[in-house]
Design an enzyme around this catalytic site. Structure first.
Site, PDB file in Angstrom:
ATOM      1  N   SER A 140      42.387  40.308  42.841  1.00 51.01           N
ATOM      2  CA  SER A 140      43.021  39.224  42.071  1.00 51.01           C
ATOM      3  C   SER A 140      42.230  37.932  42.247  1.00 51.01           C
ATOM      4  O   SER A 140      41.499  37.774  43.242  1.00 51.01           O
ATOM      5  CB  SER A 140      44.446  39.011  42.607  1.00 51.01           C
ATOM      6  OG  SER A 140      45.018  37.839  42.041  1.00 51.01           O
ATOM      7  N   TYR A 153      51.097  38.289  48.766  1.00 54.26           N
ATOM      8  CA  TYR A 153      50.146  38.698  47.720  1.00 54.26           C
ATOM      9  C   TYR A 153      48.762  38.105  48.011  1.00 54.26           C
ATOM     10  O   TYR A 153      47.758  38.809  48.008  1.00 54.26           O
ATOM     11  CB  TYR A 153      50.659  38.215  46.359  1.00 54.26           C
ATOM     12  CG  TYR A 153      49.877  38.723  45.166  1.00 54.26           C
ATOM     13  CD1 TYR A 153      50.015  40.045  44.737  1.00 54.26           C
ATOM     14  CD2 TYR A 153      49.021  37.893  44.453  1.00 54.26           C
ATOM     15  CE1 TYR A 153      49.315  40.514  43.630  1.00 54.26           C
ATOM     16  CE2 TYR A 153      48.325  38.350  43.347  1.00 54.26           C
ATOM     17  CZ  TYR A 153      48.476  39.665  42.934  1.00 54.26           C
ATOM     18  OH  TYR A 153      47.782  40.123  41.836  1.00 54.26           O
ATOM     19  N   LYS A 157      45.650  40.476  48.899  1.00 50.46           N
ATOM     20  CA  LYS A 157      44.575  40.537  47.904  1.00 50.46           C
ATOM     21  C   LYS A 157      43.263  40.028  48.506  1.00 50.46           C
ATOM     22  O   LYS A 157      42.190  40.491  48.146  1.00 50.46           O
ATOM     23  CB  LYS A 157      44.959  39.758  46.641  1.00 50.46           C
ATOM     24  CG  LYS A 157      46.047  40.457  45.812  1.00 50.46           C
ATOM     25  CD  LYS A 157      45.545  41.760  45.196  1.00 50.46           C
ATOM     26  CE  LYS A 157      46.568  42.411  44.282  1.00 50.46           C
ATOM     27  NZ  LYS A 157      46.057  43.637  43.636  1.00 50.46           N
TER      28      LYS A 157
HETATM   29  N1  NAD Z   1      48.905  40.360  35.739  1.00 53.61           N
HETATM   30  C1  NAD Z   1      48.162  39.485  36.381  1.00 53.61           C
HETATM   31  O1  NAD Z   1      48.196  38.273  36.093  1.00 53.61           O
HETATM   32  C2  NAD Z   1      47.209  39.939  37.457  1.00 53.61           C
HETATM   33  C3  NAD Z   1      46.280  38.996  37.943  1.00 53.61           C
HETATM   34  C4  NAD Z   1      45.410  39.387  38.936  1.00 53.61           C
HETATM   35  C5  NAD Z   1      45.442  40.673  39.427  1.00 53.61           C
HETATM   36  N2  NAD Z   1      46.357  41.558  38.939  1.00 53.61           N
HETATM   37  C6  NAD Z   1      46.358  42.902  39.522  1.00 53.61           C
HETATM   38  O2  NAD Z   1      46.169  43.840  38.486  1.00 53.61           O
HETATM   39  C7  NAD Z   1      46.752  45.092  38.886  1.00 53.61           C
HETATM   40  C8  NAD Z   1      47.621  45.602  37.741  1.00 53.61           C
HETATM   41  O3  NAD Z   1      48.705  44.709  37.570  1.00 53.61           O
HETATM   42  P1  NAD Z   1      49.443  44.452  36.168  1.00 53.61           P
HETATM   43  O4  NAD Z   1      49.421  43.005  35.938  1.00 53.61           O
HETATM   44  O5  NAD Z   1      48.935  45.374  35.144  1.00 53.61           O
HETATM   45  O6  NAD Z   1      50.928  44.787  36.617  1.00 53.61           O
HETATM   46  P2  NAD Z   1      52.014  45.837  36.075  1.00 53.61           P
HETATM   47  O7  NAD Z   1      53.195  45.576  36.913  1.00 53.61           O
HETATM   48  O8  NAD Z   1      52.103  45.777  34.599  1.00 53.61           O
HETATM   49  O9  NAD Z   1      51.372  47.245  36.441  1.00 53.61           O
HETATM   50  C9  NAD Z   1      51.274  47.716  37.767  1.00 53.61           C
HETATM   51  C10 NAD Z   1      51.390  49.223  37.730  1.00 53.61           C
HETATM   52  O10 NAD Z   1      51.294  49.707  39.082  1.00 53.61           O
HETATM   53  C11 NAD Z   1      52.331  50.659  39.278  1.00 53.61           C
HETATM   54  N3  NAD Z   1      52.659  50.713  40.697  1.00 53.61           N
HETATM   55  C12 NAD Z   1      53.242  49.750  41.450  1.00 53.61           C
HETATM   56  N4  NAD Z   1      53.392  50.175  42.712  1.00 53.61           N
HETATM   57  C13 NAD Z   1      52.891  51.430  42.757  1.00 53.61           C
HETATM   58  C14 NAD Z   1      52.765  52.396  43.786  1.00 53.61           C
HETATM   59  N5  NAD Z   1      53.206  52.147  45.041  1.00 53.61           N
HETATM   60  N6  NAD Z   1      52.182  53.583  43.500  1.00 53.61           N
HETATM   61  C15 NAD Z   1      51.761  53.854  42.232  1.00 53.61           C
HETATM   62  N7  NAD Z   1      51.869  52.980  41.216  1.00 53.61           N
HETATM   63  C16 NAD Z   1      52.429  51.787  41.481  1.00 53.61           C
HETATM   64  C17 NAD Z   1      53.488  50.164  38.420  1.00 53.61           C
HETATM   65  O11 NAD Z   1      54.454  51.184  38.145  1.00 53.61           O
HETATM   66  C18 NAD Z   1      52.747  49.692  37.166  1.00 53.61           C
HETATM   67  O12 NAD Z   1      52.549  50.747  36.248  1.00 53.61           O
HETATM   68  C19 NAD Z   1      47.521  44.797  40.172  1.00 53.61           C
HETATM   69  O13 NAD Z   1      46.769  45.210  41.276  1.00 53.61           O
HETATM   70  C20 NAD Z   1      47.670  43.293  40.158  1.00 53.61           C
HETATM   71  O14 NAD Z   1      47.845  42.756  41.425  1.00 53.61           O
HETATM   72  C21 NAD Z   1      47.231  41.219  37.967  1.00 53.61           C
END
Ligand code: NAD
Length: 270
Positions: A140, A153, A157
């Protein structure tokens, strides 16, 4: 990197960035395995990308081992393992930095960090024997810049970035490629409601973020920054940490003005 007929595993593939990554890898010709704790949603994505779904809790090592064994039995050796699943559980209702319960800290640690370790532990020896492989670890912008309102977080991260660095340094000469992805805000379920998103931040779509990941992999880039401004912010932080902290406090104050319900109140003990 050529994806035609390669085997790509995407964790957290049922929603958000993971789902968009599954679609992109499929469009590029890969066999895609959609891993998620949410099996019905993973099955829908798998049907759309002509792949298969596996239910797993990525924070549990036995689940990672089982999904790797299942994938390799059905499709053969894994070429790319994308550790994308992640959780953001927030500091709790009052935004005190250490107020989140241990359970939140431990889940954040298992899912945001240990899942990456478990995948590498299982696959690195096999990949070295086969002559190489690719790990894409979704961390992230918080790995470099901190997430206001979510200490667990930010901490985990940052650790995910540290692990990706170790993996790249230790195994780069073994043919193992590593990319770590550090986006700012992406419109997914994780950012629904806008908590933690400051008004000045550019919110990109999951499709845009996934496009940036594949473009970065094409270049073989270690640090993939879908929001390129993160590089400038991180340089400024490195050049003057104290000034950066003042700026972050200012940003936190303006976020609290927009979300006064998160302000904590501690009455002095006089
Ligand atoms: N959305 C943002 O702004 C953002 C920014 C920086 C980083 N990220 C990172 O991107 C990645 C994806 O996030 P997103 O925004 O698509 O979120 P999201 O919540 O839409 O998707 C996350 C997915 O991970 C799955 N998940 C959660 N815990 C799990 C587990 N223990 N085992 C298996 N699956 C699991 C959820 O069911 C979901 O399908 C994450 O690592 C998040 O930290 C997101």
């Amino acid at each position: 990197m050529r994806y035609k007929d390669s085997v790509v595993v995407v964790t957290g593939g049922a929603h958000g960035i993971g789902r968009a990554l599954c679609e992109n890898f499929f469009a590029a010709g890969a066999h895609v395995v959609v891993v998620d704790i949410d099996l019905p949603a993973a099955e829908k994505v798998a049907a759309a990308v002509d792949g298969f779904a596996v239910q797993a809790d990525v924070g549990v090592e036995a689940d990672i081992q089982a999904l790797i064994a299942k994938t390799e039995a059905v499709l053969g050796p894994i070429d790319v393992f994308v550790s994308n699943a992640g959780v953001a559980l927030t500091d709790g209702p009052d935004w005190l930095a250490a107020s989140a319960p241990d359970e939140h800290w431990m889940t954040s640690w298992q899912v945001n960090v240990m899942a990456h370790v478990y995948a590498a532990r299982a696959l690195v020896p096999q990949m070295i024997r086969r002559g190489g492989g690719y790990f894409v670890n979704v961390a992230s912008g918080a790995s470099l810049l901190c997430q206001v309102g979510d200490a667990a977080y930010s901490t985990t991260k940052s650790a995910a970035l540290g692990f990706a660095e170790s993996l790249a340094i230790t195994h780069g000469d073994d043919g193992i490629q590593v990319s770590v992805v550090c986006p700012l805000y992406v419109a997914t379920r994780m950012t629904e409601g806008g908590r933690g998103v400051s008004g000045s931040d550019r919110v990109m779509s999951a499709d845009e973020a996934a496009d940036a990941v594949l473009a970065g992999m094409e270049e073989g880039t270690f640090l993939i920054l879908p929001h390129q401004e993160v590089a400038t912010y991180a340089q400024r932080k490195g050049a003057d940490y104290d000034r950066w902290l003042i700026g972050m406090r200012r940003m936190r104050q303006s976020m609290l003005k927009q979300n006064p319900q998160f302000a904590y109140e501690i009455i002095p003990n006089v």
